[in-house]
Design a protein around this motif. Structure first.
Motif, PDB file in Angstrom:
ATOM      1  N   ILE A 194       0.841  -1.257   0.076  1.00 43.96           N
ATOM      2  CA  ILE A 194      -0.006   0.054  -0.169  1.00 43.96           C
ATOM      3  C   ILE A 194       1.039   1.431  -0.051  1.00 43.96           C
ATOM      4  N   PRO A 195       1.808   1.449   0.685  1.00 42.52           N
ATOM      5  CA  PRO A 195       2.829   2.717   0.692  1.00 42.52           C
ATOM      6  C   PRO A 195       3.310   2.660  -0.691  1.00 42.52           C
ATOM      7  N   ALA A 196       3.833   1.699  -1.288  1.00 45.50           N
ATOM      8  CA  ALA A 196       4.207   1.591  -2.565  1.00 45.50           C
ATOM      9  C   ALA A 196       3.565   2.212  -3.414  1.00 45.50           C
ATOM     10  N   ILE A 197       2.077   1.544  -3.539  1.00 43.66           N
ATOM     11  CA  ILE A 197       1.162   2.191  -4.628  1.00 43.66           C
ATOM     12  C   ILE A 197       1.018   3.619  -4.286  1.00 43.66           C
ATOM     13  N   LEU A 198       0.729   4.019  -2.953  1.00 42.22           N
ATOM     14  CA  LEU A 198       0.587   5.525  -2.619  1.00 42.22           C
ATOM     15  C   LEU A 198       1.601   6.350  -3.013  1.00 42.22           C
ATOM     16  N   LEU A 199       2.926   5.862  -3.019  1.00 43.35           N
ATOM     17  CA  LEU A 199       3.999   6.562  -3.562  1.00 43.35           C
ATOM     18  C   LEU A 199       3.939   6.983  -4.941  1.00 43.35           C
ATOM     19  N   VAL A 200       3.607   5.856  -5.806  1.00 38.39           N
ATOM     20  CA  VAL A 200       3.469   5.734  -7.173  1.00 38.39           C
ATOM     21  C   VAL A 200       2.190   6.910  -7.521  1.00 38.39           C
ATOM     22  N   VAL A 201       1.137   6.758  -6.955  1.00 38.14           N
ATOM     23  CA  VAL A 201      -0.009   7.628  -7.109  1.00 38.14           C
ATOM     24  C   VAL A 201       0.207   9.154  -6.802  1.00 38.14           C
ATOM     25  N   THR A 202       0.879   9.259  -5.744  1.00 35.25           N
ATOM     26  CA  THR A 202       1.489  10.615  -5.324  1.00 35.25           C
ATOM     27  C   THR A 202       2.341  11.418  -6.252  1.00 35.25           C
ATOM     28  N   VAL A 203       3.426  10.543  -6.836  1.00 35.12           N
ATOM     29  CA  VAL A 203       4.253  11.216  -7.910  1.00 35.12           C
ATOM     30  C   VAL A 203       3.661  11.383  -9.350  1.00 35.12           C
ATOM     31  N   LEU A 204       2.683  10.295  -9.516  1.00 41.85           N
ATOM     32  CA  LEU A 204       1.807  10.717 -10.811  1.00 41.85           C
ATOM     33  C   LEU A 204       1.197  12.026 -10.758  1.00 41.85           C
ATOM     34  N   ARG A 205       0.533  12.071  -9.727  1.00 38.28           N
ATOM     35  CA  ARG A 205      -0.499  13.187  -9.386  1.00 38.28           C
ATOM     36  C   ARG A 205       0.402  14.505  -9.512  1.00 38.28           C
ATOM     37  N   ARG A 206       1.410  14.517  -8.895  1.00 37.92           N
ATOM     38  CA  ARG A 206       2.151  15.875  -9.043  1.00 37.92           C
ATOM     39  C   ARG A 206       2.984  16.011 -10.379  1.00 37.92           C
ATOM     40  N   TRP A 207       3.172  14.865 -10.881  1.00 37.12           N
ATOM     41  CA  TRP A 207       3.805  15.061 -12.362  1.00 37.12           C
ATOM     42  C   TRP A 207       2.632  15.413 -13.468  1.00 37.12           C
ATOM     43  N   ILE A 208       1.347  14.946 -13.355  1.00 34.82           N
ATOM     44  CA  ILE A 208       0.267  15.299 -13.971  1.00 34.82           C
ATOM     45  C   ILE A 208      -0.147  16.802 -13.905  1.00 34.82           C
ATOM     46  N   GLY A 209      -0.201  17.235 -12.368  1.00 37.04           N
ATOM     47  CA  GLY A 209      -0.624  18.533 -12.359  1.00 37.04           C
ATOM     48  C   GLY A 209       0.515  19.499 -12.704  1.00 37.04           C
ATOM     49  N   LYS A 210       1.747  19.350 -12.555  1.00 29.81           N
ATOM     50  CA  LYS A 210       2.804  20.133 -13.158  1.00 29.81           C
ATOM     51  C   LYS A 210       2.499  20.219 -14.617  1.00 29.81           C
ATOM     52  N   THR A 211       2.337  19.177 -15.492  1.00 28.81           N
ATOM     53  CA  THR A 211       2.180  19.163 -16.938  1.00 28.81           C
ATOM     54  C   THR A 211       1.131  20.063 -17.396  1.00 28.81           C
ATOM     55  N   PHE A 212       0.199  19.855 -16.505  1.00 27.75           N
ATOM     56  CA  PHE A 212      -1.234  20.523 -16.943  1.00 27.75           C
ATOM     57  C   PHE A 212      -1.191  22.096 -16.829  1.00 27.75           C
ATOM     58  N   THR A 213      -0.351  22.575 -15.779  1.00 27.30           N
ATOM     59  CA  THR A 213      -0.215  23.583 -15.407  1.00 27.30           C
ATOM     60  C   THR A 213       0.838  24.405 -16.092  1.00 27.30           C
ATOM     61  N   SER A 214       1.784  23.830 -16.748  1.00 31.84           N
ATOM     62  CA  SER A 214       3.011  24.400 -17.387  1.00 31.84           C
ATOM     63  C   SER A 214       2.635  24.788 -18.779  1.00 31.84           C
TER      64      SER A 214
END
Length: 366
Positions: free
Chosen positions: A346-366
């Motif tokens: 579960i922590p590994a999945i949470l880390l992947v989701v967290t990183v993806l959300r940050r990456w997606i967020g930066k992609t759409f705001t840039s």
């Protein structure tokens, strides 16, 4: 709310990681190579802790149970987060069962088990009511005592002339198979994977930026201390080390200097009671704080008595004897079906989701 100092965080983390391992030993299935298994577990466990530290940095100011709603959303994240306080309460029940069996076997054989377990649960509840300052003071008080007792034990064993280096040989007699069996999953999750429970307290430290350094330092030092315990036990007992239920407790019984300093098993009981108490208080405080945060209550104190009562009930009923408690419930149920999913997957999945959300967020705001 009071903050935890750097020293207090180190003390609590160090003693928490020692936990009940300080009396039960570690890696008995690896035989005389148990010390290698502990070193490997410490190294791989530190990689797992790196995942927890990354989650803390990606979720600044949030505790463990707040990570999940923040990343998965309220409806998915909250039920997942609630599993952790429930696990903490169960873990305290396991420690109460350890206390029940250890104290009744070593000290109070004629005392009813319910009295032993009940008194321990009352002490835990009292300490938890003290909140963060209470557990911080426990850590400050216990750390020097544990280290002094450890040094005394080592000196007395050397003076007794009962340790023999040849008991460590041959190294890797049966290859890496038994060692890996001891390392994964029990070695990585026990002590080191459980460090995720302390993520409930990381936002409450005076210097959150120091948390990674302090946590890794305590991890390596606790790993070294358990390794030294294993080395001493193996040098005394050889392959018999794997057959003892309480190897580090039994180790104290062989100390004999001038037929004057003998039968020091009480040191082992003192080790056990201190580390078990601090770990229980930390887990119970994390549990009630987690429930408080998930239910948006003003205080965790109304949850203390019910949570301790549940842990006491579990401690008295989860197993009929120490063998069933350790070999059945721990190695066959807890480690593969609870610890592996909740401390690794579960922590590994949470880390992947967290990183993806940050990456997606930066992609759409840039």
């Amino acid at each position: 709310m009071n903050k935890i100092t750097n020293y207090q965080l180190f003390a609590v983390t160090f003693i928490f990681q020692l936990g009940t391992t300080i009396i039960f030993g570690f890696g008995g299935s690896a035989g005389r190579d148990a010390w290698i298994a502990e070193l490997a577990s410490c190294f791989l466990g530190s990689l797992l802790i790196l995942v927890y530290i990354a989650l803390m940095k990606l979720n600044p100011g949030l505790s463990l149970v707040q990570w999940f709603p923040a990343q998965f959303g309220r409806w998915i994240g909250t039920p997942i987060a609630l599993l952790y306080p429930l696990l903490y309460i169960y873990e305290v029940g396991r420690i109460i069962a350890d206390i029940r069996d250890m104290v009744s076997t070593a000290l109070l054989s004629n005392t009813p088990l319910s009295i032993i377990a009940g008194l321990f649960a009352i002490v835990v509840a009292y300490c938890v009511y003290g909140g963060i300052p209470g557990i911080a003071r426990l850590g400050e008080m216990f750390l020097p005592i544990v280290l002094i007792l450890f040094c005394i034990e080592g000196i007395l064993l050397l003076g007794s002339g009962v340790m023999h280096v040849h008991h460590l040989l041959p190294v890797l007699e049966h290859g890496w198979g038994p060692i890996w069996k001891a390392v994964y999953p029990p070695g990585i999750t026990q002590s080191f994977g459980e460090t995720i429970f302390l993520a409930m307290f990381w936002p409450l430290t005076q210097n959150p930026d120091k948390v990674p350094k302090i946590t890794f330092l305590s991890t390596y030092l606790s790993g070294i201390m358990i390794t030294v315990f294993n080395l001493m036990a193996i040098m005394v007992f050889g392959n018999l080390f794997a057959g003892f239920l309480y190897p580090l407790y039994t180790l104290l019984s062989v100390i004999s200097i001038g037929k004057f300093i003998e039968n020091l098993q009480m040191l082992g009981v003192l080790y056990f009671l201190m580390t078990a108490l601090l770990k229980s208080v930390a887990l119970m405080l994390a549990a009630v704080m987690g429930i408080q945060q998930l239910t948006n209550r003003k205080s965790f104190k109304p949850f203390v008595i019910p949570a301790c009562a549940v842990s006491l009930f579990l401690g008295l009923t989860m197993s009929r004897n120490i063998a069933e408690h350790i070999y059945r419930h721990h190695f066959e149920v807890l480690v593969p079906y609870i610890w592996v999913p909740m401390l690794i997957v579960i922590p590994a999945i949470l880390l992947v989701v967290t990183v993806l959300r940050r990456w997606i967020g930066k992609t759409f705001t840039s």
